[in-house]
Design an enzyme around this catalytic site. Structure first.
Site, PDB file in Angstrom:
ATOM      1  N   GLY A   1       2.038   2.606  10.887  1.00  0.00           N
ATOM      2  CA  GLY A   1       3.186   3.899  10.932  1.00  0.00           C
ATOM      3  C   GLY A   1       3.579   4.221  12.038  1.00  0.00           C
TER       4      GLY A   1
ATOM      5  N   GLU B   1      -5.910  -4.473  10.939  1.00  0.00           N
ATOM      6  CA  GLU B   1      -4.626  -3.439  10.933  1.00  0.00           C
ATOM      7  C   GLU B   1      -5.092  -2.945  12.274  1.00  0.00           C
ATOM      8  OE1 GLU B   1      -2.764  -2.434   7.053  1.00  0.00           O
ATOM      9  OE2 GLU B   1      -4.273  -0.936   7.504  1.00  0.00           O
TER      10      GLU B   1
ATOM     11  N   GLY C   1       2.543  -0.729   4.327  1.00  0.00           N
ATOM     12  CA  GLY C   1       2.696   0.453   4.191  1.00  0.00           C
ATOM     13  C   GLY C   1       4.264   0.998   3.942  1.00  0.00           C
ATOM     14  N   GLY C   2       4.697   1.714   5.030  1.00  0.00           N
ATOM     15  CA  GLY C   2       6.138   1.927   4.879  1.00  0.00           C
ATOM     16  C   GLY C   2       7.132   1.067   4.230  1.00  0.00           C
TER      17      GLY C   2
ATOM     18  N   GLU D   1      -6.881   5.241   7.903  1.00  0.00           N
ATOM     19  CA  GLU D   1      -6.860   6.486   7.522  1.00  0.00           C
ATOM     20  C   GLU D   1      -8.044   7.362   6.965  1.00  0.00           C
ATOM     21  OE1 GLU D   1      -3.187   6.113   5.352  1.00  0.00           O
ATOM     22  OE2 GLU D   1      -2.243   5.414   7.176  1.00  0.00           O
TER      23      GLU D   1
ATOM     24  N   HIS E   1      -9.843   1.751   4.944  1.00  0.00           N
ATOM     25  CA  HIS E   1      -8.506   2.007   5.570  1.00  0.00           C
ATOM     26  C   HIS E   1      -8.712   2.898   6.592  1.00  0.00           C
ATOM     27  CE1 HIS E   1      -4.374   3.147   6.399  1.00  0.00           C
ATOM     28  NE2 HIS E   1      -4.184   1.957   5.829  1.00  0.00           N
TER      29      HIS E   1
ATOM     30  N   ASN F   1       0.944  -1.066   0.003  1.00  0.00           N
ATOM     31  CA  ASN F   1       0.061  -0.001   0.031  1.00  0.00           C
ATOM     32  C   ASN F   1       0.981   1.310   0.167  1.00  0.00           C
ATOM     33  OD1 ASN F   1      -1.967   2.056   0.329  1.00  0.00           O
ATOM     34  ND2 ASN F   1      -2.283   1.468   2.506  1.00  0.00           N
ATOM     35  N   TRP F   2       1.250   1.696  -1.101  1.00  0.00           N
ATOM     36  CA  TRP F   2       1.925   3.078  -1.268  1.00  0.00           C
ATOM     37  C   TRP F   2       1.371   4.163  -0.835  1.00  0.00           C
ATOM     38  CZ3 TRP F   2       4.079   2.018  -7.103  1.00  0.00           C
ATOM     39  CH2 TRP F   2       5.078   1.085  -7.084  1.00  0.00           C
ATOM     40  N   LYS F   3       0.147   4.496  -0.394  1.00  0.00           N
ATOM     41  CA  LYS F   3      -0.480   5.324   0.060  1.00  0.00           C
ATOM     42  C   LYS F   3      -0.188   6.778  -0.820  1.00  0.00           C
ATOM     43  CE  LYS F   3      -0.375   3.406   4.671  1.00  0.00           C
ATOM     44  NZ  LYS F   3      -0.410   3.538   6.056  1.00  0.00           N
TER      45      LYS F   3
ATOM     46  N   SER G   1       3.152  -1.651  10.617  1.00  0.00           N
ATOM     47  CA  SER G   1       4.259  -1.819  10.822  1.00  0.00           C
ATOM     48  C   SER G   1       4.967  -3.272  10.619  1.00  0.00           C
ATOM     49  CB  SER G   1       4.767  -1.479  12.299  1.00  0.00           C
ATOM     50  OG  SER G   1       4.297  -0.210  12.321  1.00  0.00           O
TER      51      SER G   1
END
Ligand code: PGA
Length: 257
Positions: free
Chosen positions: A174, A168, A235-236, A98, A96, A9-11, A214
């Protein structure tokens, strides 16, 4: 046996040039592997570049990070399932945390999107998870049950089987603070038990439940070797092809265990 699914997930990151370079490196690292399903989820603007860069790779799929529930019409700034299918997108992340926290998405909105995705034969990756406050109050199961039952309301067995759930925990996204494998497994087992109540054994046993929050190369293997953890939503650590490849390889090792 459920095939593991590992998604990047590159956001709101990655230009077209960066996306092309990422795919080139990823293919060198992992090739077109068949034993793990890999999904790249770029921003809308890089979807076509990712698809082009993947070329003939059959086992790496492309996803989107969001969509609107209507088929078409006056919804400035929105993207429909049909428009995503037009770009050969196969998966879409819905709900998600966010989007729930920053863009006011409720379970009802997520459910409309999930149903619209299935109607267009897009496979949803539906995110659920508790906040730290909810965990501290002992409400994890209550929250997961509400989110699951309302986000997945009115789906038939086939649609449920084609849905991916991403557990999640919000406090792990994150933050560098992942759930321990035991904490994650406990939540995943509860999610599968709830899915069993919502449908039947065969359906619940087929639904893949990813862990997200994470995930890094050094914790991926321990997480994905848990019995109810069927992959990762990353993600990251998915912004770097080498670290993402190591996570994919951790899923592959889990597969061979
Ligand atoms: P993270 O993000 O891996 O950076 O914690 C996960 C996600 O938001 O899907």
């Amino acid at each position: 046996m459920r095939k593991k699914i590992v998604a990047a997930n590159w956001k709101m990151n990655m230009t077209q040039a960066e996306s092309a370079a990422f795919i080139k490196s990823l293919l060198l690292e992992i090739g077109d592997m068949a034993d793990v399903e890999v999904v790249i989820i770029p921003p809308f603007t890089a979807i076509t570049k990712v698809t082009e860069s993947l070329g003939k790779s059959q086992n790496i799929k492309v996803g989107a990070q969001n969509m609107h529930w209507e088929r078409s019409g006056p919804f400035t700034g929105e993207i429909s399932a049909a428009l995503l299918r037009d770009l050969f997108v196969r998966y879409v992340v819905l709900g998600h945390s966010e989007r729930r926290a920053l863009f006011c998405e409720t379970d009802e909105i997520v459910n409309r999107k999930v149903r619209a995705a299935h109607e267009a034969t897009l496979r949803p990756i539906v995110c659920i998870g508790e906040t730290l406050e909810q965990r501290d109050k002992g409400n994890v199961e209550k929250i997961l049950s509400i989110q699951l039952r309302s986000s997945l309301a009115d789906l038939n067995e086939k649609e449920l089987q084609e849905t991916v759930i991403a557990y999640e925990p919000v406090w792990a996204i994150g933050t560098g603070r992942n759930a321990t494998p035991a904490q994650a497994q406990e939540a995943h087992a509860f999610i599968r038990a709830t899915l069993r109540e919502m449908s039947d054994d065969a359906t619940a046993d087929r639904i893949r439940i990813q862990y997200g929050g994470s995930v890094k190369p050094d914790n991926a293997r321990a997480l994905m070797s848990q019995p109810d953890i069927d992959g990762a939503l990353v993600g990251g650590a998915s912004l770097d092809p080498r670290s993402f490849a190591r996570i994919v390889n951790a899923a592959r090792e889990g597969h061979q265990l």
